[in-house]
Motif scaffolding. Structure first.
Motif, short mmCIF file in Angstrom:
data_model
loop_
_atom_site.label_atom_id
_atom_site.label_comp_id
_atom_site.label_asym_id
_atom_site.label_seq_id
_atom_site.Cartn_x
_atom_site.Cartn_y
_atom_site.Cartn_z
N LEU A 119 1.25 -1.25 0.29
CA LEU A 119 0.08 -0.17 0.60
C LEU A 119 1.23 1.31 0.03
CD1 LEU A 119 -2.82 1.09 0.18
CD2 LEU A 119 -2.68 1.00 2.73
N VAL A 120 2.33 1.01 0.72
CA VAL A 120 3.12 2.53 0.97
C VAL A 120 3.21 2.32 -0.20
CG1 VAL A 120 4.70 3.38 1.94
CG2 VAL A 120 3.30 2.25 2.73
N GLY A 121 3.80 1.08 -1.05
CA GLY A 121 4.35 1.91 -2.66
C GLY A 121 3.40 2.34 -3.75
N LEU A 122 2.20 1.83 -3.49
CA LEU A 122 1.58 2.25 -4.57
C LEU A 122 1.13 3.51 -4.06
CD1 LEU A 122 -2.01 0.53 -5.20
CD2 LEU A 122 -1.75 3.12 -4.96
N MET A 154 7.54 -3.01 -4.39
CA MET A 154 7.61 -2.75 -5.53
C MET A 154 6.43 -3.13 -6.81
SD MET A 154 10.61 -4.72 -7.59
CE MET A 154 12.17 -3.73 -6.91
N ILE A 155 5.35 -3.99 -5.93
CA ILE A 155 4.52 -4.66 -6.36
C ILE A 155 3.58 -3.04 -6.59
CG2 ILE A 155 2.02 -6.17 -7.06
CD1 ILE A 155 4.69 -8.07 -5.25
N GLY A 156 3.22 -2.71 -5.33
CA GLY A 156 2.20 -1.43 -5.44
C GLY A 156 2.91 -0.42 -7.15
N TRP A 157 3.99 -0.31 -6.28
CA TRP A 157 4.69 1.34 -7.28
C TRP A 157 4.58 0.15 -8.82
CZ3 TRP A 157 7.66 5.56 -6.00
CH2 TRP A 157 8.16 6.08 -7.11
N ALA A 158 4.07 -0.82 -9.00
CA ALA A 158 4.38 -1.48 -10.56
C ALA A 158 2.50 -0.52 -11.15
CB ALA A 158 4.95 -2.68 -10.31
N VAL A 159 2.06 -0.62 -9.56
CA VAL A 159 0.38 -0.82 -10.32
C VAL A 159 0.05 0.47 -10.77
CG1 VAL A 159 -2.15 -0.75 -9.19
CG2 VAL A 159 -0.47 -2.51 -8.49
N ALA A 160 0.99 1.41 -9.31
CA ALA A 160 0.74 3.18 -9.91
C ALA A 160 0.79 3.53 -11.49
CB ALA A 160 1.04 3.53 -8.70
N THR A 161 2.19 2.87 -11.29
CA THR A 161 2.92 3.71 -12.42
C THR A 161 3.64 2.68 -13.94
OG1 THR A 161 5.37 2.21 -11.86
CG2 THR A 161 4.87 4.60 -11.00
N GLY A 162 2.76 1.60 -13.54
CA GLY A 162 3.68 -0.04 -14.94
C GLY A 162 5.15 -0.12 -14.63
N GLY A 163 5.91 0.85 -14.04
CA GLY A 163 6.95 0.31 -14.14
C GLY A 163 7.68 -0.09 -12.51
#
Length: 314
Positions: A39-42, A163-172
């Motif tokens: 959640l934080v990553g997202l 990292m997965i949460g970040w990828a959800v938002a950015t696609g990378g």
């Protein structure tokens, strides 16, 4: 791995499993950490996510984390039965059969990856699939019983959620996502080695080659200090990236000074002193390590909130 039929021969409860037993298969305490860091990553990512997309994505990441837990319990049923910390888990206690744990794990793994791909993007789904594979196969089946570096390499599985949460938002994936990964990756060995020190004979009884079993407690204490020293600049350095800020910087400096102090105290210990006070220093370090990770990621959220309100300093 040992078939769970052995547990029925030792008087272990083999009654019908309830919902709570199947939920326990998913390692809910571990899942909560997965959910929070993902959640934080997202939320700290620079790209806004629709609330419904974000909710669905975090839900499927949580399900994927639970799948990993179920697969871990399926394979490790034999050694779980030999350790005080794990013998009451659903499979070794006989409440859930190993093949049921395998079925639950495989079903949830496939479901979570497909649904995350549909809810967000293929990069996030691919990272989730790799995380499940890494934890269930690379760590649980291969490394855990093979090498004292099991928790070092295997710790990567627990480091992927932000990292997965970040990828959800950015696609990378970006430098910021890698740094969040590295904070958890470098935190994992001292966290688990402190646990291994005060669990004493659990891992040796089960034949798991944890570092304290294969190289002794003194070497383990040395490694705890070394990894804590290496962790500090990574954790503090994250403050100077786009996801950092004043709240995170102050928090990281304070937490890492305290963490280093605890690691030095453990490093100075010997077995006689530890036995005399029932490993109080190691237990305190282990408990603080949980707070350490939560507060680091909580501080990232706080700075993200400051930026979104237009009050950010960095």
């Amino acid at each position: 791995m040992t078939d769970t039929s052995i547990y029925t021969q030792t008087g272990v409860d083999t009654g019908e499993a309830g919902f709570g037993d199947y939920f326990a298969l998913l390692k809910p305490r571990v899942m909560s950490l997965v959910v929070f860091t993902a959640l934080v990553g997202l939320l700290v990512a620079p790209v806004p996510v629709h609330p419904m997309v974000g909710f669905a994505s975090i839900l499927f990441i949580a399900v994927g984390g639970g799948a990993s837990g179920a697969l871990n319990m399926w394979w490790d049923a034999d050694i779980d039965a030999l350790m005080r910390r794990t013998k009451s888990r659903p499979v070794p206690s006989g409440k859930v059969e190993a093949r049921e744990a395998l079925g639950v794990g495989m079903a949830l793994a496939g479901f979570s990856v497909v649904m995350l791909g549909l809810a967000s993007n293929i990069v996030a789904a691919g990272l989730l699939a790799f995380t499940i594979f890494f934890y269930a196969v690379v760590y649980t089946i291969w490394l855990k019983r093979l090498t004292p570096q099991n928790i070092v390499i295997g710790g990567a599985a627990g480091a992927f959620p932000p990292m997965i949460g970040w990828a959800v938002a950015t696609g990378g994936v970006s430098v910021e996502a890698v740094l969040m990964f590295m904070v958890i990756f470098m935190w994992t060995p001292p966290h688990f080695w402190a646990l291994a020190l005060f669990m004493k004979s659990d891992y040796s009884d089960a034949g798991v080659p944890m570092l304290n079993v294969t190289h002794g407690r003194k070497v383990t204490r040395n490694h705890i200090l070394a990894y804590t020293v290496l962790l500090a600049p990574i954790a503090i350095g994250t403050a100077f990236t786009s996801i950092g800020g004043p709240v995170y910087l102050v928090t990281a400096v304070a937490l890492n000074l305290w963490f280093l102090k605890g690691a030095v105290q453990i490093w100075r210990r010997n077995d006689a002193a530890a036995d005399a006070d029932d490993y109080k220093v190691e237990k305190a370090f282990f408990r603080f390590s949980l707070l350490y990770l939560f507060l680091h990621f909580g501080a990232l959220l706080a700075d993200a909130a400051l930026r979104s309100s237009g009050s950010g300093i960095f």
